[in-house]
Design an enzyme around this catalytic site. Structure first.
Site, PDB file in Angstrom:
ATOM      1  N   LEU A  18       0.851  -1.192   0.000  1.00 43.58           N
ATOM      2  CA  LEU A  18       0.000   0.000   0.000  1.00 43.58           C
ATOM      3  C   LEU A  18       0.887   1.243   0.000  1.00 43.58           C
ATOM      4  O   LEU A  18       1.082   1.904   1.006  1.00 43.58           O
ATOM      5  CB  LEU A  18      -0.926  -0.022   1.225  1.00 43.58           C
ATOM      6  CG  LEU A  18      -2.004   1.047   1.313  1.00 43.58           C
ATOM      7  CD1 LEU A  18      -2.909   1.005   0.092  1.00 43.58           C
ATOM      8  CD2 LEU A  18      -2.810   0.870   2.577  1.00 43.58           C
ATOM      9  N   HIS A  19       1.464   1.537  -1.168  1.00 41.82           N
ATOM     10  CA  HIS A  19       2.310   2.724  -1.298  1.00 41.82           C
ATOM     11  C   HIS A  19       1.458   3.901  -1.771  1.00 41.82           C
ATOM     12  O   HIS A  19       0.226   3.810  -1.781  1.00 41.82           O
ATOM     13  CB  HIS A  19       3.504   2.454  -2.229  1.00 41.82           C
ATOM     14  CG  HIS A  19       3.109   2.070  -3.622  1.00 41.82           C
ATOM     15  ND1 HIS A  19       2.915   3.004  -4.608  1.00 41.82           N
ATOM     16  CD2 HIS A  19       2.854   0.860  -4.186  1.00 41.82           C
ATOM     17  CE1 HIS A  19       2.573   2.394  -5.732  1.00 41.82           C
ATOM     18  NE2 HIS A  19       2.527   1.090  -5.499  1.00 41.82           N
ATOM     19  N   ALA A  20       2.058   5.001  -2.147  1.00 40.25           N
ATOM     20  CA  ALA A  20       1.334   6.251  -2.408  1.00 40.25           C
ATOM     21  C   ALA A  20       0.239   6.134  -3.459  1.00 40.25           C
ATOM     22  O   ALA A  20      -0.878   6.612  -3.243  1.00 40.25           O
ATOM     23  CB  ALA A  20       2.319   7.352  -2.797  1.00 40.25           C
ATOM     24  N   ALA A  23      -2.709   3.977  -2.260  1.00 38.51           N
ATOM     25  CA  ALA A  23      -3.316   4.669  -1.118  1.00 38.51           C
ATOM     26  C   ALA A  23      -4.165   5.835  -1.613  1.00 38.51           C
ATOM     27  O   ALA A  23      -5.261   6.074  -1.105  1.00 38.51           O
ATOM     28  CB  ALA A  23      -2.238   5.153  -0.151  1.00 38.51           C
TER      29      ALA A  23
END
Length: 101
Positions: A18-20, A23
């Site tokens: 769940l990176h940028a 997200a």
């Protein structure tokens, strides 16, 4: 608001976790609903409508998260958010781009 929140468990499927970018997609979708939506990981509880909160979870591939929603559209919110996670945070535009490539 409903009498009690509803929950749904999801597992992060994508390699990058769940990176940028995922997200951001998650938050944008969560913001479309009126319900209060939170994400639980162990003893951590964060607001699903805050990208900074989501990133603090440090959710990597295989991380189990509990989505919790309370409100008039809680069921719809959890269904939509769970589908987004289960499909690796891909949206329709991603699918169209893959086909066009």
């Amino acid at each position: 608001m409903s009498n009690s929140p509803i929950q749904r468990v999801v597992v992060i499927p994508n390699e990058q976790g769940l990176h940028a970018r995922p997200a951001d997609r998650f938050v944008r979708l969560a913001q479309k609903f009126e319900s209060k939506i939170e994400i639980l990981r162990g003893s951590d509880r964060v607001q699903a409508k805050s990208i900074m909160d989501l990133l603090t979870l440090g959710a990597t591939k295989g991380t189990q998260l509990t989505l919790e929603a309370d409100g008039s559209d809680a069921e719809q919110a959890l269904e939509a958010l769970a589908q987004l996670v289960e499909h690796g945070f891909q949206d329709e535009d991603d699918e169209e781009n893959k086909v066009a490539s």
